[in-house]
Motif scaffolding. Structure first.
Motif, PDB file in Angstrom:
ATOM      1  N   ASP A   1       0.653  -1.028   0.154  1.00  0.00           N
ATOM      2  CA  ASP A   1       0.072  -0.089  -0.011  1.00  0.00           C
ATOM      3  C   ASP A   1       0.984   1.202  -0.068  1.00  0.00           C
ATOM      4  O   ASP A   1       2.170   1.208  -0.037  1.00  0.00           O
ATOM      5  CB  ASP A   1      -1.115  -0.036   1.247  1.00  0.00           C
ATOM      6  N   SER A   2       0.186   2.385  -0.146  1.00  0.00           N
ATOM      7  CA  SER A   2       0.986   3.621  -0.087  1.00  0.00           C
ATOM      8  C   SER A   2       1.869   4.061   0.896  1.00  0.00           C
ATOM      9  O   SER A   2       2.485   4.735   1.110  1.00  0.00           O
ATOM     10  CB  SER A   2      -0.191   4.768  -0.521  1.00  0.00           C
ATOM     11  N   THR A   3       1.522   3.569   2.164  1.00  0.00           N
ATOM     12  CA  THR A   3       2.322   3.566   3.331  1.00  0.00           C
ATOM     13  C   THR A   3       3.509   2.632   3.471  1.00  0.00           C
ATOM     14  O   THR A   3       4.263   2.541   4.468  1.00  0.00           O
ATOM     15  CB  THR A   3       1.624   3.518   4.657  1.00  0.00           C
TER      16      THR A   3
ATOM     17  N   ASN B   1      -2.060  -8.164   5.846  1.00  0.00           N
ATOM     18  CA  ASN B   1      -0.833  -7.537   6.153  1.00  0.00           C
ATOM     19  C   ASN B   1       0.223  -8.696   6.561  1.00  0.00           C
ATOM     20  O   ASN B   1      -0.055  -9.611   7.221  1.00  0.00           O
ATOM     21  CB  ASN B   1      -1.141  -6.723   7.321  1.00  0.00           C
TER      22      ASN B   1
ATOM     23  N   ASN C   1       2.951  -0.798   3.914  1.00  0.00           N
ATOM     24  CA  ASN C   1       2.558  -1.995   4.144  1.00  0.00           C
ATOM     25  C   ASN C   1       2.767  -3.164   3.268  1.00  0.00           C
ATOM     26  O   ASN C   1       2.395  -2.928   2.149  1.00  0.00           O
ATOM     27  CB  ASN C   1       1.292  -2.220   4.813  1.00  0.00           C
TER      28      ASN C   1
END
Length: 91
Positions: free
Chosen positions: A39-41, A59, A43
């Motif tokens: 994801d964009s962070t 995750n 993860n």
């Protein structure tokens, strides 16, 4: 570790909520080693076998179990019945 394609070839179906009739079904969540997404962070997500037996993604830092895999050559033979009293023996 097991991969998502090995789960799929054994009968695992993505997003299935009632997939309990194949031999990899355990009634527990466990991770595969197959990546799914980032994801964009930052993860990392991997495919996992859901407690319902279907494949999903989670995750990678979830505290789910894992399942080891041992790949054998096609010319290997086994003896035994695979039970506690008569386990498989790889020849």
């Amino acid at each position: 570790l097991i991969t998502a394609d090995e789960v799929s070839m054994a009968g695992g179906v993505y997003a299935s909520n009632n997939n309990n009739s194949y031999y990899l079904y355990t009634g527990q969540n466990y991770l595969t080693m197959s990546p799914s997404a980032f994801d964009s962070t930052g993860n990392a997500f991997v495919f996992y076998v859901r407690s319902s037996g279907g494949l999903g993604y989670a995750n990678a830092n979830n505290a789910y179990g894992v399942r080891p895999v041992l790949n054998l050559s096609a010319d290997i033979t086994l003896t035994g019945e695979g039970t506690m009293s008569d386990p498989y023996i790889v020849n």
